[in-house]
Design a protein around this motif. Sequence first.
Motif, PDB file in Angstrom:
ATOM      1  N   CYS A  13       5.301   9.348  -3.783  1.00  6.65           N
ATOM      2  CA  CYS A  13       6.217   8.969  -2.708  1.00  6.65           C
ATOM      3  C   CYS A  13       5.853   9.713  -1.427  1.00  6.65           C
ATOM      4  O   CYS A  13       5.577  10.917  -1.452  1.00  6.65           O
ATOM      5  N   CYS A  21      10.236   4.391  -4.318  1.00 11.51           N
ATOM      6  CA  CYS A  21      10.327   5.682  -5.003  1.00 11.51           C
ATOM      7  C   CYS A  21      11.521   5.666  -5.957  1.00 11.51           C
ATOM      8  O   CYS A  21      12.618   5.284  -5.582  1.00 11.51           O
ATOM      9  N   CYS A  32       9.159  12.195  -0.721  1.00  8.49           N
ATOM     10  CA  CYS A  32       9.488  13.368  -1.553  1.00  8.49           C
ATOM     11  C   CYS A  32       8.361  13.767  -2.495  1.00  8.49           C
ATOM     12  O   CYS A  32       8.541  14.653  -3.328  1.00  8.49           O
ATOM     13  N   CYS A  68      13.994   8.902  -4.450  1.00 10.73           N
ATOM     14  CA  CYS A  68      14.731   8.813  -3.184  1.00 10.73           C
ATOM     15  C   CYS A  68      14.878   7.372  -2.684  1.00 10.73           C
ATOM     16  O   CYS A  68      15.532   7.129  -1.680  1.00 10.73           O
TER      17      CYS A  68
END
Length: 307
Positions: free
Chosen positions: A31, A57, A34, A60
């Motif tokens: 991702c 993701c 994150c 998140c």
Amino acid sequence: MNLLQVAKTFATEDMALAYWIMTRWPKGVRCLGCDNPKVWAITTKGKTGRKCHLFECAECGLHFSATTGTLFHDSHLPLTKWFAAIALMVESKKGISANQVARHIGCSYKTAWYLCHRIRNAMSETDEPKLGGPGVVVEIDETFIGGKKFRKGVKAGKDAKITVLGMAERGGRTYLKTIENTKALSIRPILDARLDPNTERVVTDSHATYTYTIPPEKHETTSHKQELRDDGFITGTRTIESAFSLFKRGIIGSYHKMSRDHIDSYLSEFSWRFDRRHLQPQLFDLALHNLAERKPLTFKRLTQQIF
Ligand SMILES: [Zn+2]
């Protein structure tokens, strides 16, 4: 990979995209928000109704594409055309003009110009180590580019020329940079920044700046003639001279004229290719890796350098 192989290997946009994902995330997609390795591949329809491959993701929920945050982002050109342009640029020893790229891949001159500059930017080395070092011989010379057509008269012609300082390790890397003039104030900072002080020998012409800057026990002055001396040392600056001459032939053959503002980026593109001339089959992948690591160069930033 040469242009033909690139065209075959990446016959479709999906094939090019898969290769790009592998280059950008060799250990698997993560991702962009994150850094989580758990992402889902999703397909949506873009604004134009075209199929759009995205990642979501699992942590998140961020949606991003394989080109987000890279040079390819926001480009209307398909990856297949980008890849063809990269293949053309890494393959042409003397460089290729935006006009030629436009003709080959079928896009406007402006698009090709922007494309070439972005690829060129990725080909330039930003944190290259200094040239030379123990056991390495470095040749340094200056050359003049262009000038003839700008104004009339010998003096005016000389003033209009662009001065380039070149450094080349024998059997190794090169560094080319435009300088204001051939005075010590222009040359010295480059030697300080780019020449390893532990270099075995430095071969230059008899320019006074070099005599003051380079310790006499390491310094060889040459009359540009290549000969084998009794102590086994080869005189002359053939390495850097051949780099200069290839670059100049490139200007005549491919670019015809190049903007003074962009000449350093042409020089670093040229050095990048020249230093890797023995790695021809890997050049495409090397350039693609650099592109994966570079921040996007916006049109605004690119043109700011001119106006
Ligand atoms: Zn995330």
